[in-house]
Design a protein around this motif. Structure first.
Motif, PDB file in Angstrom:
ATOM      1  N   ALA A  67       0.814  -1.230   0.000  1.00  0.00           N
ATOM      2  CA  ALA A  67       0.000   0.000   0.000  1.00  0.00           C
ATOM      3  C   ALA A  67       0.846   1.277   0.000  1.00  0.00           C
ATOM      4  O   ALA A  67       0.328   2.367  -0.251  1.00  0.00           O
ATOM      5  N   LEU A  68       2.157   1.146   0.262  1.00  0.00           N
ATOM      6  CA  LEU A  68       2.989   2.338   0.484  1.00  0.00           C
ATOM      7  C   LEU A  68       2.903   3.407  -0.611  1.00  0.00           C
ATOM      8  O   LEU A  68       2.846   4.595  -0.316  1.00  0.00           O
ATOM      9  N   ASP A  69       2.876   2.958  -1.871  1.00  0.00           N
ATOM     10  CA  ASP A  69       2.854   3.921  -2.975  1.00  0.00           C
ATOM     11  C   ASP A  69       1.565   4.726  -3.012  1.00  0.00           C
ATOM     12  O   ASP A  69       1.508   5.796  -3.615  1.00  0.00           O
ATOM     13  N   SER A  70       0.513   4.190  -2.390  1.00  0.00           N
ATOM     14  CA  SER A  70      -0.766   4.904  -2.462  1.00  0.00           C
ATOM     15  C   SER A  70      -1.034   5.751  -1.209  1.00  0.00           C
ATOM     16  O   SER A  70      -2.088   6.368  -1.092  1.00  0.00           O
ATOM     17  N   ILE A  71      -0.069   5.772  -0.271  1.00  0.00           N
ATOM     18  CA  ILE A  71      -0.262   6.611   0.924  1.00  0.00           C
ATOM     19  C   ILE A  71       0.309   7.991   0.612  1.00  0.00           C
ATOM     20  O   ILE A  71       1.514   8.157   0.475  1.00  0.00           O
ATOM     21  N   ARG A  72      -0.587   8.968   0.444  1.00  0.00           N
ATOM     22  CA  ARG A  72      -0.122  10.305   0.055  1.00  0.00           C
ATOM     23  C   ARG A  72      -0.037  11.219   1.272  1.00  0.00           C
ATOM     24  O   ARG A  72      -1.052  11.560   1.879  1.00  0.00           O
ATOM     25  N   ILE A  73       1.202  11.581   1.649  1.00  0.00           N
ATOM     26  CA  ILE A  73       1.417  12.434   2.819  1.00  0.00           C
ATOM     27  C   ILE A  73       1.844  13.818   2.344  1.00  0.00           C
ATOM     28  O   ILE A  73       2.698  13.941   1.470  1.00  0.00           O
ATOM     29  N   SER A  74       1.222  14.853   2.915  1.00  0.00           N
ATOM     30  CA  SER A  74       1.653  16.207   2.554  1.00  0.00           C
ATOM     31  C   SER A  74       1.528  17.117   3.773  1.00  0.00           C
ATOM     32  O   SER A  74       0.908  16.743   4.778  1.00  0.00           O
ATOM     33  N   PHE A  75       2.141  18.292   3.684  1.00  0.00           N
ATOM     34  CA  PHE A  75       2.069  19.277   4.766  1.00  0.00           C
ATOM     35  C   PHE A  75       1.478  20.554   4.200  1.00  0.00           C
ATOM     36  O   PHE A  75       1.736  20.900   3.042  1.00  0.00           O
ATOM     37  N   SER A  76       0.674  21.224   5.013  1.00  0.00           N
ATOM     38  CA  SER A  76       0.106  22.482   4.537  1.00  0.00           C
ATOM     39  C   SER A  76      -0.120  23.420   5.721  1.00  0.00           C
ATOM     40  O   SER A  76      -0.401  22.971   6.835  1.00  0.00           O
ATOM     41  N   PHE A  77       0.035  24.709   5.475  1.00  0.00           N
ATOM     42  CA  PHE A  77      -0.123  25.706   6.532  1.00  0.00           C
ATOM     43  C   PHE A  77      -1.604  26.013   6.725  1.00  0.00           C
ATOM     44  O   PHE A  77      -2.302  26.291   5.759  1.00  0.00           O
ATOM     45  N   ASN A  78      -2.075  25.914   7.970  1.00  0.00           N
ATOM     46  CA  ASN A  78      -3.474  26.227   8.258  1.00  0.00           C
ATOM     47  C   ASN A  78      -3.549  27.684   8.737  1.00  0.00           C
ATOM     48  O   ASN A  78      -3.018  28.027   9.793  1.00  0.00           O
ATOM     49  N   ALA A  79      -4.206  28.532   7.935  1.00  0.00           N
ATOM     50  CA  ALA A  79      -4.240  29.970   8.244  1.00  0.00           C
ATOM     51  C   ALA A  79      -5.026  30.243   9.526  1.00  0.00           C
ATOM     52  O   ALA A  79      -4.760  31.231  10.214  1.00  0.00           O
ATOM     53  N   ASP A  80      -5.984  29.381   9.879  1.00  0.00           N
ATOM     54  CA  ASP A  80      -6.779  29.600  11.102  1.00  0.00           C
ATOM     55  C   ASP A  80      -5.958  29.320  12.357  1.00  0.00           C
ATOM     56  O   ASP A  80      -5.910  30.129  13.271  1.00  0.00           O
ATOM     57  N   THR A  81      -5.309  28.137  12.369  1.00  0.00           N
ATOM     58  CA  THR A  81      -4.539  27.778  13.574  1.00  0.00           C
ATOM     59  C   THR A  81      -3.121  28.351  13.511  1.00  0.00           C
ATOM     60  O   THR A  81      -2.380  28.297  14.485  1.00  0.00           O
ATOM     61  N   LYS A  82      -2.733  28.844  12.345  1.00  0.00           N
ATOM     62  CA  LYS A  82      -1.375  29.364  12.097  1.00  0.00           C
ATOM     63  C   LYS A  82      -0.319  28.292  12.348  1.00  0.00           C
ATOM     64  O   LYS A  82       0.776  28.557  12.836  1.00  0.00           O
ATOM     65  N   LYS A  83      -0.700  27.045  12.029  1.00  0.00           N
ATOM     66  CA  LYS A  83       0.251  25.948  12.238  1.00  0.00           C
ATOM     67  C   LYS A  83       0.344  25.105  10.982  1.00  0.00           C
ATOM     68  O   LYS A  83      -0.609  25.025  10.209  1.00  0.00           O
ATOM     69  N   ASN A  84       1.470  24.448  10.845  1.00  0.00           N
ATOM     70  CA  ASN A  84       1.659  23.516   9.755  1.00  0.00           C
ATOM     71  C   ASN A  84       0.926  22.222  10.112  1.00  0.00           C
ATOM     72  O   ASN A  84       1.069  21.729  11.221  1.00  0.00           O
ATOM     73  N   GLU A  85       0.143  21.693   9.196  1.00  0.00           N
ATOM     74  CA  GLU A  85      -0.568  20.450   9.506  1.00  0.00           C
ATOM     75  C   GLU A  85      -0.176  19.339   8.543  1.00  0.00           C
ATOM     76  O   GLU A  85       0.220  19.600   7.411  1.00  0.00           O
ATOM     77  N   THR A  86      -0.317  18.115   9.027  1.00  0.00           N
ATOM     78  CA  THR A  86       0.011  16.946   8.227  1.00  0.00           C
ATOM     79  C   THR A  86      -1.278  16.400   7.599  1.00  0.00           C
ATOM     80  O   THR A  86      -2.310  16.321   8.281  1.00  0.00           O
ATOM     81  N   PHE A  87      -1.199  16.036   6.315  1.00  0.00           N
ATOM     82  CA  PHE A  87      -2.373  15.537   5.597  1.00  0.00           C
ATOM     83  C   PHE A  87      -2.138  14.115   5.092  1.00  0.00           C
ATOM     84  O   PHE A  87      -1.040  13.790   4.636  1.00  0.00           O
ATOM     85  N   LEU A  88      -3.180  13.302   5.197  1.00  0.00           N
ATOM     86  CA  LEU A  88      -3.160  11.962   4.614  1.00  0.00           C
ATOM     87  C   LEU A  88      -4.261  11.937   3.559  1.00  0.00           C
ATOM     88  O   LEU A  88      -5.433  12.200   3.887  1.00  0.00           O
ATOM     89  N   ASP A  89      -3.885  11.671   2.329  1.00  0.00           N
ATOM     90  CA  ASP A  89      -4.836  11.672   1.218  1.00  0.00           C
ATOM     91  C   ASP A  89      -5.728  12.924   1.220  1.00  0.00           C
ATOM     92  O   ASP A  89      -6.954  12.837   1.077  1.00  0.00           O
ATOM     93  N   GLY A  90      -5.092  14.081   1.450  1.00  0.00           N
ATOM     94  CA  GLY A  90      -5.805  15.350   1.358  1.00  0.00           C
ATOM     95  C   GLY A  90      -6.605  15.735   2.598  1.00  0.00           C
ATOM     96  O   GLY A  90      -7.235  16.790   2.622  1.00  0.00           O
ATOM     97  N   GLN A  91      -6.583  14.904   3.641  1.00  0.00           N
ATOM     98  CA  GLN A  91      -7.378  15.204   4.844  1.00  0.00           C
ATOM     99  C   GLN A  91      -6.422  15.464   6.026  1.00  0.00           C
ATOM    100  O   GLN A  91      -5.467  14.691   6.216  1.00  0.00           O
ATOM    101  N   SER A  92      -6.661  16.533   6.796  1.00  0.00           N
ATOM    102  CA  SER A  92      -5.763  16.830   7.921  1.00  0.00           C
ATOM    103  C   SER A  92      -5.858  15.740   8.989  1.00  0.00           C
ATOM    104  O   SER A  92      -6.947  15.358   9.410  1.00  0.00           O
TER     105      SER A  92
END
Ligand code: DC
Length: 234
Positions: A67-92
């Motif tokens: 399954a490893l190739d299909s696990i999509r991990i990304s980081f994005s800045f949340n303007a509300d919390t002013k923190k960097n958040e981790t996302f799995l398949d587009g969901q925080s």
């Protein structure tokens, strides 16, 4: 301030020694990206739990590897919390990856060779065309052996346990210092004795023992190291 193009700062060290706080602060001051590699191993662990690939601490390595190739991990800045958040398949998943079930299983997941190879590849891509501060256990030894600055952070197990104890009691939790100290020592042992990429100080890493240092002193110490290597100029 001028910063060397594609500056890579690798921060490794024991758990609960404040690596991520220093790394985040540094990235913010320098205006460059911060990558929390522990969050990536935690996200794979969450995926495995959600897909029933862990039972009683035993991981279905074959299914997880597939399954490893299909696990999509990304980081994005949340303007509300002013923190960097981790996302799995587009969901925080920032809150869930800090939960107890994830913390209890992440050591087993991060010891799997296929998982480490997939994460290291992604981490190398994340730092290939921009300046970054990356923290973890194997950044200066495996992920970026040619990093511009490598720091190995630590403090005694007793000091780290006391900090964690203070943090949890401040949140109103009833915890025992002896149990926390046990857990810190156990995690140190697992991290530094595992077969795959054990926690080690790279020969060219600077040792930062922050047991008796304030946050500001640690920050100034790292900025001085960057200046003296001409990686930043004022
Ligand atoms: O830093 P942390 O506590 O969020 O890390 C979670 C787990 O992931 C911890 O058990 C060590 C492991 N880890 C790792 O093996 N390699 C990394 N580069 C980062 C974390």
């Amino acid at each position: 301030m001028t910063i060397k193009p594609n500056l890579v700062i690798a921060i490794d060290g024991h758990s609960s020694c404040g690596k991520s706080t220093v790394a985040k602060d540094l990235a913010k001051q320098l205006g460059i990206a911060y990558i929390d590699t522990g969050a990536m191993y935690r996200t794979v662990t969450l995926y495995a739990l959600r897909h029933d690939l862990i039972a009683d601490g035993r991981v279905d390595e074959q299914a997880l590897t597939a399954a490893l190739d299909s696990i999509r991990i990304s980081f994005s800045f949340n303007a509300d919390t002013k923190k960097n958040e981790t996302f799995l398949d587009g969901q925080s998943v920032e809150t869930e990856i800090r939960s107890l079930p994830v913390s209890q299983n992440v050591s087993a997941i991060s010891a799997i060779s296929a998982v480490r190879h997939a994460m290291v590849r992604q981490q190398q891509q994340m730092g290939s065309r921009r300046s970054i501060v990356m923290d973890g256990r194997d950044i200066g030894t495996v992920v970026f052996p040619n990093a511009d600055l490598k720091i190995f952070m630590t403090a005694s197990a007793e000091i780290r346990a006391q900090r964690r104890f203070d943090e949890l009691t401040a949140k109103g939790q009833t915890v025992s210092y002896a149990d926390i100290l046990d857990n810190v020592r156990q995690r140190d042992h697992i991290d530094s004795t595992r077969a795959e990429s054990p926690l080690r100080q790279a020969p060219d890493a600077l040792l930062l023992d922050n047991g008796q240092m304030t946050m500001q002193q640690q920050f100034d110490w790292i900025m001085d190291a960057l200046r003296s290597r001409r990686l930043i100029t004022d």
